[in-house]
Design a protein around this motif. Structure first.
Motif, short mmCIF file in Angstrom:
data_model
loop_
_atom_site.label_atom_id
_atom_site.label_comp_id
_atom_site.label_asym_id
_atom_site.label_seq_id
_atom_site.Cartn_x
_atom_site.Cartn_y
_atom_site.Cartn_z
N THR A 255 0.89 -7.56 -8.77
CA THR A 255 0.24 -7.85 -10.27
C THR A 255 0.92 -6.07 -10.38
O THR A 255 0.95 -5.45 -11.17
CB THR A 255 -0.66 -7.93 -10.02
N SER A 256 -0.59 -5.26 -9.08
CA SER A 256 -0.95 -4.21 -9.44
C SER A 256 0.62 -3.27 -9.24
O SER A 256 0.34 -2.30 -9.81
CB SER A 256 -2.32 -3.34 -7.89
N TYR A 257 1.23 -3.84 -8.49
CA TYR A 257 2.33 -2.53 -7.86
C TYR A 257 3.64 -3.05 -9.52
O TYR A 257 4.20 -1.76 -10.31
CB TYR A 257 2.79 -3.45 -6.84
N SER A 258 3.48 -4.37 -9.90
CA SER A 258 4.44 -4.24 -11.16
C SER A 258 3.68 -3.27 -12.43
O SER A 258 3.94 -2.74 -13.11
CB SER A 258 4.01 -5.83 -12.47
N ASN A 259 2.19 -3.82 -12.16
CA ASN A 259 1.45 -2.16 -13.66
C ASN A 259 1.58 -1.10 -13.04
O ASN A 259 1.61 -0.60 -14.19
CB ASN A 259 -0.12 -3.00 -13.18
N LEU A 260 1.48 -0.49 -12.29
CA LEU A 260 1.74 1.20 -11.50
C LEU A 260 3.39 1.11 -12.07
O LEU A 260 3.77 2.48 -12.34
CB LEU A 260 1.97 1.08 -10.38
N THR A 261 4.47 0.11 -11.49
CA THR A 261 6.18 0.56 -12.50
C THR A 261 5.47 0.60 -13.65
O THR A 261 6.47 1.13 -14.31
CB THR A 261 6.46 -1.01 -11.65
N GLN B 49 1.14 -1.20 0.00
CA GLN B 49 0.22 -0.16 -0.09
C GLN B 49 0.80 1.43 -0.03
O GLN B 49 0.57 1.88 -0.70
CB GLN B 49 -0.84 0.16 1.28
N THR B 50 1.98 0.93 0.84
CA THR B 50 3.24 2.63 0.93
C THR B 50 3.62 2.48 -0.37
O THR B 50 3.98 4.09 -0.96
CB THR B 50 4.24 1.67 2.06
N SER B 51 4.20 1.76 -1.52
CA SER B 51 4.32 1.85 -2.80
C SER B 51 4.02 1.75 -3.30
O SER B 51 3.93 3.04 -4.79
CB SER B 51 5.61 -0.12 -3.21
N TYR B 52 2.13 1.67 -3.45
CA TYR B 52 1.31 2.52 -3.76
C TYR B 52 0.74 3.76 -3.79
O TYR B 52 1.32 4.60 -4.53
CB TYR B 52 -0.09 1.09 -3.97
N THR B 53 1.18 3.91 -2.92
CA THR B 53 0.52 5.50 -2.78
C THR B 53 2.00 6.04 -3.22
O THR B 53 1.90 7.64 -4.18
CB THR B 53 0.17 5.84 -1.30
N ASN B 54 3.08 5.52 -3.14
CA ASN B 54 4.24 7.14 -3.65
C ASN B 54 3.88 6.78 -5.48
O ASN B 54 4.76 8.18 -6.17
CB ASN B 54 5.93 5.93 -3.39
N SER C 290 -6.97 -3.76 -15.87
CA SER C 290 -6.73 -3.88 -14.86
C SER C 290 -7.75 -3.32 -14.09
O SER C 290 -7.98 -3.98 -12.49
CB SER C 290 -5.54 -2.61 -14.38
N TYR C 291 -8.66 -2.35 -14.39
CA TYR C 291 -9.72 -2.15 -13.41
C TYR C 291 -10.64 -3.47 -13.58
O TYR C 291 -10.98 -4.31 -12.50
CB TYR C 291 -10.79 -1.11 -13.78
N GLU D 264 3.77 9.79 -8.25
CA GLU D 264 4.34 10.41 -9.68
C GLU D 264 3.40 10.11 -10.31
O GLU D 264 3.60 11.16 -10.88
CB GLU D 264 5.34 9.38 -9.20
N ARG D 265 2.76 9.41 -10.00
CA ARG D 265 1.98 9.62 -11.28
C ARG D 265 1.36 10.56 -11.58
O ARG D 265 0.82 11.07 -12.87
CB ARG D 265 0.89 8.47 -11.62
#
Length: 489
Positions: free
Chosen positions: A243-249, A186-191, A272-273, A195-196
């Motif tokens: 997977t979401s983290y990889s997609n966001l990356t 969740q923290t990584s996703y927030t970061n 993804s949604y 950036e996005r």
């Protein structure tokens, strides 16, 4: 010559005396064996005179012997009369002793029958107790077997409960780890979201679409967090967040590489949604299944807890019953030992009583009594008793006095009561004071200041139903009554 013969032939006067019935009889015999004139007469035969004189001498000797024999016979007659009186007295004493021994024998026979009855009753009670003990022992063995079976079942349930507890702890640990990983993601996703947002400042439309997608994603994330309360779904959630983290990356890299690729990113986010929606439904289904499984486990755990409590209650009841059975067994054992000790005591007492009965002792009230036949002083009578492990009689009740009267008659006999230490203060031989007395009227009177010892069977009180007491001089010869306690048996 003739004169000398005359003198030898002449008898002198003889006197004999003897006593018979306090009367004196005197006998005198004078006899002249020859006269001087006859001897002097001429023509007498000398041989005839000699025979005459010899016959006279023999007659005199015979008379002396006859008187001697009569005297001896009188003396012997007196002696025989004395012996006859003594033997008559001995016969009377033996008759009294015989009656006393007969009474003693009858009493012992009755007591023996009573003891035999008690022994038979005790034997019956012992057999009943033994039967009860065997039954209780059988029931105890059955209860022990049932207890062992329950203990095995309890151990099995305890093992199952322990395994479930270990599995629960393992699941709890895994749930905690997944929660930590979720928070990190969740923290990584927030970061990445921040950036996005910076990249979406260049294109308002893409920013609006990204915000909408971000809002949708945030809602899905919130729903995912709510669904991740079950520990099994946390692993799936972690993979999906990864997977979401990889997609966001990838999205971040695409946004940084080319602004024009935002449209493609939007499509990817839409995809993804859609995937997240499907994943949410799957998570919802898994959550529902886990909830049902949790409820089932909770129900099983509740049932196991109830069964455990029931087993604990049953175990407690069995323990109480075991303790009660143990207590009952101990009580029965103690009662059996007491009955055995009482039986041994009665057997020993019966043996002792038989021994004393053979020796002439009489039993009454857990004591034995002996009636001496030889008349002695008070101190000699007491010594006679102590030599036999007893002492002079101590009378503490009217029943004992009546027994003495019935068993030994009204013969005067020493008892262990004296006031030699202080006149008027009567004490028994065990130094105890006098509490119950059976003095005859006017007794004790200390006649002539010399009567310090007590007798029972006073002859002046023959009309009494029980023998009474009187004080006598301690050196007066009467028989003694010995008494010995059997309390040690």
């Amino acid at each position: 010559m003739e004169m000398n013969e005359y003198k030898r032939a002449k008898s002198s006067i003889r006197y004999e005396k003897f006593d018979s019935d306090n009367s004196d009889y005197i006998w005198e015999n004078n006899r002249t064996t020859a006269s001087y004139q006859e001897l002097k007469s001429p023509g007498r035969d000398t041989a005839g005179s000699r025979y005459y004189r010899l016959a006279a001498v023999c007659l005199g000797i015979l008379c002396v012997l006859l008187l001697t024999a009569i005297t001896v016979m009188c003396v012997k007659f007196k002696h025989l009369a004395t012996q006859r009186d003594q033997r008559q007295q001995s016969y009377n004493n033996l008759t009294v002793e015989k009656e006393g021994l007969q009474t003693t024998h009858e009493n012992l026979a009755r007591e023996k029958d009573v003891l035999q009855t008690s022994y038979n009753k005790l034997s019956t009670d012992r057999d009943q107790l033994q039967t009860s003990y065997n039954s209780m022992k059988t029931e105890r063995d059955q209860l022990k077997k049932e207890k062992d079976g329950l203990a095995i079942e309890r151990d099995q349930l305890q093992t199952k409960n322990t395994n479930l507890t270990v599995e629960r702890d393992q699941l709890q640990t895994r749930y905690t780890n997944l929660t930590i990983e979720r928070d990190q993601l969740q923290t990584s996703y927030t970061n990445l979201t921040m950036e996005r947002d910076q990249l979406q400042t260049k294109n308002t439309n893409l920013t609006i679409e990204r915000d909408q997608l971000q809002t949708s994603y945030t809602n899905l994330t919130i729903e995912k967090d709510q669904l991740q309360t079950s520990y099994t779904n946390l692993t799936i959630e972690k993979d999906q967040l990864q997977t979401s983290y990889s997609n966001l990356t990838i999205e971040r890299d695409q946004l940084q590489t080319k602004n024009t690729n935002l449209t493609i990113e939007r499509d990817q986010l839409q995809t993804s949604y859609t995937n997240l929606t499907i994943e949410r439904d799957q998570l919802q289904t898994s959550y529902t299944n886990m909830t049902i499984e949790r409820d089932q486990l909770q129900t099983k755990n509740t049932n196991l807890t109830i069964e455990r409590d029931q087993l604990q209650t049953s175990y407690t009841i069995l323990a109480i019953e075991r303790d009660q059975l143990q207590t009952s067994y101990s009580n029965v054992t103690n009662e059996k030992d007491q009955l055995k000790n009482e039986k041994d005591g009665l057997q020993n007492m019966l043996t002792v009583l038989e021994t004393y009965n053979q020796q002439g002792w009489v039993y009454f009230g857990n004591k034995v009594y002996f009636f001496s036949t030889e008349k002695k002083s008070w101190s000699e009578g007491r010594q006679f008793c102590t030599e036999r492990g007893a002492d002079l009689l101590i009378i503490n009740s009217r029943e004992e006095q009546e027994f003495i009267t019935k068993a030994f008659g009204s013969s005067e006999a020493w008892i262990g009561l004296t006031d030699t230490e202080k006149e008027g203060v009567w004490k028994w031989v065990d130094n105890s004071g006098l509490t119950t007395a059976f003095w005859w009227t006017g007794e004790p009177n200390d006649y002539d200041r010399n009567e310090d010892c007590a007798i029972t069977g006073y002859k002046g009180a023959v009309s009494e139903r029980v023998s009474t007491w009187a004080d006598y001089p301690c050196d007066h010869p009467v028989v003694g009554l010995c008494e010995k306690s059997l309390t040690e048996f």
